[in-house]
Design a protein around this motif. Sequence first.
Motif, PDB file in Angstrom:
ATOM      1  N   MET A  26       0.840  -1.207   0.000  1.00 28.65           N
ATOM      2  CA  MET A  26       0.000   0.000   0.000  1.00 28.65           C
ATOM      3  C   MET A  26       0.875   1.257   0.000  1.00 28.65           C
ATOM      4  O   MET A  26       0.584   2.219  -0.718  1.00 28.65           O
ATOM      5  CB  MET A  26      -0.910  -0.018   1.239  1.00 28.65           C
ATOM      6  N   ALA A  27       1.971   1.237   0.793  1.00 30.31           N
ATOM      7  CA  ALA A  27       2.875   2.385   0.862  1.00 30.31           C
ATOM      8  C   ALA A  27       3.572   2.603  -0.475  1.00 30.31           C
ATOM      9  O   ALA A  27       3.696   3.731  -0.952  1.00 30.31           O
ATOM     10  CB  ALA A  27       3.892   2.188   1.975  1.00 30.31           C
ATOM     11  N   GLN A  28       4.016   1.525  -1.094  1.00 29.47           N
ATOM     12  CA  GLN A  28       4.727   1.639  -2.370  1.00 29.47           C
ATOM     13  C   GLN A  28       3.819   2.138  -3.489  1.00 29.47           C
ATOM     14  O   GLN A  28       4.246   2.926  -4.330  1.00 29.47           O
ATOM     15  CB  GLN A  28       5.357   0.296  -2.747  1.00 29.47           C
ATOM     16  N   THR A  29       2.570   1.679  -3.498  1.00 27.33           N
ATOM     17  CA  THR A  29       1.660   2.138  -4.550  1.00 27.33           C
ATOM     18  C   THR A  29       1.335   3.624  -4.404  1.00 27.33           C
ATOM     19  O   THR A  29       1.092   4.307  -5.390  1.00 27.33           O
ATOM     20  CB  THR A  29       0.337   1.325  -4.545  1.00 27.33           C
ATOM     21  N   SER A  30       1.350   4.117  -3.152  1.00 25.88           N
ATOM     22  CA  SER A  30       1.084   5.545  -2.961  1.00 25.88           C
ATOM     23  C   SER A  30       2.353   6.386  -3.114  1.00 25.88           C
ATOM     24  O   SER A  30       2.312   7.605  -3.052  1.00 25.88           O
ATOM     25  CB  SER A  30       0.435   5.793  -1.589  1.00 25.88           C
ATOM     26  N   GLY A  31       3.516   5.713  -3.271  1.00 25.29           N
ATOM     27  CA  GLY A  31       4.769   6.433  -3.503  1.00 25.29           C
ATOM     28  C   GLY A  31       5.455   6.922  -2.232  1.00 25.29           C
ATOM     29  O   GLY A  31       6.299   7.802  -2.287  1.00 25.29           O
ATOM     30  N   PHE A  32       5.081   6.339  -1.090  1.00 19.21           N
ATOM     31  CA  PHE A  32       5.681   6.735   0.184  1.00 19.21           C
ATOM     32  C   PHE A  32       6.372   5.554   0.846  1.00 19.21           C
ATOM     33  O   PHE A  32       6.469   4.469   0.269  1.00 19.21           O
ATOM     34  CB  PHE A  32       4.609   7.308   1.120  1.00 19.21           C
ATOM     35  N   ASP A  33       6.850   5.780   2.078  1.00 15.25           N
ATOM     36  CA  ASP A  33       7.534   4.736   2.847  1.00 15.25           C
ATOM     37  C   ASP A  33       6.642   4.282   3.985  1.00 15.25           C
ATOM     38  O   ASP A  33       5.788   5.036   4.473  1.00 15.25           O
ATOM     39  CB  ASP A  33       8.842   5.288   3.428  1.00 15.25           C
ATOM     40  N   LEU A  34       6.867   3.057   4.462  1.00 17.37           N
ATOM     41  CA  LEU A  34       6.174   2.541   5.642  1.00 17.37           C
ATOM     42  C   LEU A  34       7.141   2.664   6.807  1.00 17.37           C
ATOM     43  O   LEU A  34       8.187   2.017   6.819  1.00 17.37           O
ATOM     44  CB  LEU A  34       5.755   1.076   5.430  1.00 17.37           C
ATOM     45  N   VAL A  35       6.804   3.522   7.776  1.00 18.68           N
ATOM     46  CA  VAL A  35       7.708   3.814   8.892  1.00 18.68           C
ATOM     47  C   VAL A  35       7.068   3.329  10.185  1.00 18.68           C
ATOM     48  O   VAL A  35       5.921   3.670  10.490  1.00 18.68           O
ATOM     49  CB  VAL A  35       7.994   5.329   8.984  1.00 18.68           C
ATOM     50  N   GLU A  36       7.825   2.545  10.950  1.00 21.02           N
ATOM     51  CA  GLU A  36       7.344   2.047  12.245  1.00 21.02           C
ATOM     52  C   GLU A  36       7.509   3.163  13.272  1.00 21.02           C
ATOM     53  O   GLU A  36       8.625   3.601  13.546  1.00 21.02           O
ATOM     54  CB  GLU A  36       8.152   0.808  12.642  1.00 21.02           C
ATOM     55  N   VAL A  37       6.393   3.639  13.837  1.00 21.91           N
ATOM     56  CA  VAL A  37       6.452   4.762  14.771  1.00 21.91           C
ATOM     57  C   VAL A  37       6.292   4.326  16.229  1.00 21.91           C
ATOM     58  O   VAL A  37       6.725   5.025  17.133  1.00 21.91           O
ATOM     59  CB  VAL A  37       5.402   5.847  14.435  1.00 21.91           C
ATOM     60  N   ALA A  38       5.672   3.183  16.469  1.00 16.75           N
ATOM     61  CA  ALA A  38       5.509   2.687  17.837  1.00 16.75           C
ATOM     62  C   ALA A  38       5.781   1.187  17.841  1.00 16.75           C
ATOM     63  O   ALA A  38       4.861   0.373  17.774  1.00 16.75           O
ATOM     64  CB  ALA A  38       4.115   2.985  18.356  1.00 16.75           C
ATOM     65  N   PRO A  39       7.061   0.797  17.936  1.00 19.09           N
ATOM     66  CA  PRO A  39       7.400  -0.617  17.848  1.00 19.09           C
ATOM     67  C   PRO A  39       6.950  -1.437  19.057  1.00 19.09           C
ATOM     68  O   PRO A  39       6.757  -2.640  18.948  1.00 19.09           O
ATOM     69  CB  PRO A  39       8.921  -0.619  17.731  1.00 19.09           C
ATOM     70  N   ASN A  40       6.748  -0.801  20.221  1.00 20.48           N
ATOM     71  CA  ASN A  40       6.400  -1.535  21.433  1.00 20.48           C
ATOM     72  C   ASN A  40       4.901  -1.755  21.588  1.00 20.48           C
ATOM     73  O   ASN A  40       4.474  -2.454  22.497  1.00 20.48           O
ATOM     74  CB  ASN A  40       6.943  -0.807  22.671  1.00 20.48           C
ATOM     75  N   ALA A  41       4.095  -1.159  20.720  1.00 28.38           N
ATOM     76  CA  ALA A  41       2.645  -1.328  20.801  1.00 28.38           C
ATOM     77  C   ALA A  41       2.275  -2.734  20.336  1.00 28.38           C
ATOM     78  O   ALA A  41       3.067  -3.432  19.696  1.00 28.38           O
ATOM     79  CB  ALA A  41       1.956  -0.286  19.930  1.00 28.38           C
ATOM     80  N   ASP A  42       1.072  -3.159  20.664  1.00 35.57           N
ATOM     81  CA  ASP A  42       0.622  -4.477  20.248  1.00 35.57           C
ATOM     82  C   ASP A  42      -0.656  -4.339  19.450  1.00 35.57           C
ATOM     83  O   ASP A  42      -1.697  -4.045  20.044  1.00 35.57           O
ATOM     84  CB  ASP A  42       0.410  -5.372  21.480  1.00 35.57           C
ATOM     85  N   PRO A  43      -0.695  -4.470  18.176  1.00 37.45           N
ATOM     86  CA  PRO A  43       0.417  -4.679  17.243  1.00 37.45           C
ATOM     87  C   PRO A  43       1.180  -3.377  17.010  1.00 37.45           C
ATOM     88  O   PRO A  43       0.664  -2.296  17.287  1.00 37.45           O
ATOM     89  CB  PRO A  43      -0.298  -5.132  15.973  1.00 37.45           C
TER      90      PRO A  43
END
Length: 162
Positions: A26-43
């Motif tokens: 989804m990120a690639q089709t929109s031309g952006f990056d997928l960035v993890e902002v809260a790695p400790n959250a579940d999920p």
Amino acid sequence: MARKVRVINGEGEQLGIMDTGQALDMAQTSGFDLVEVAPNADPPVCRIMDFGKYQYQQQKKKQEAKKKQSRVQVKEIKVRPKTDVNDLNTKVRHIRKFIEEGDRVKVSVFFRGREMAHKDRGADILNKVVEQTSDVARVEQEPRYEGRTMHLLLSPVGPKKA
């Protein structure tokens, strides 16, 4: 790497929980990056954004914070026990100028030779300085002896630091 992630788009809208691969597509089709902002959250929470632009904005924020930050210097004024009244008044004017600029001032009395027998004169000079600057400065460090010198630290009157 997590199998499922909560995805948020660039406008801050939640797109829901989905597989990591699907989120990357989804990120690639929109031309952006997928960035993890809260790695400790579940999920873990990921945001679709332009990462280069985000880094640039963070760098600009740091620079702005650095510009607004004020640096406090410690200026030093040196006197001797034999310093005359007019010379002392000149030194006090300099101290006032430094304090008004927001700097801290270290006042040092230097003793040489037989002057060591008259430490009370040095204390008197420091007391005069404190009296003459009491409206703009407060004593941050009481007068104390270190070898052949006597020091006093003055700082601007204002909110006291804990």
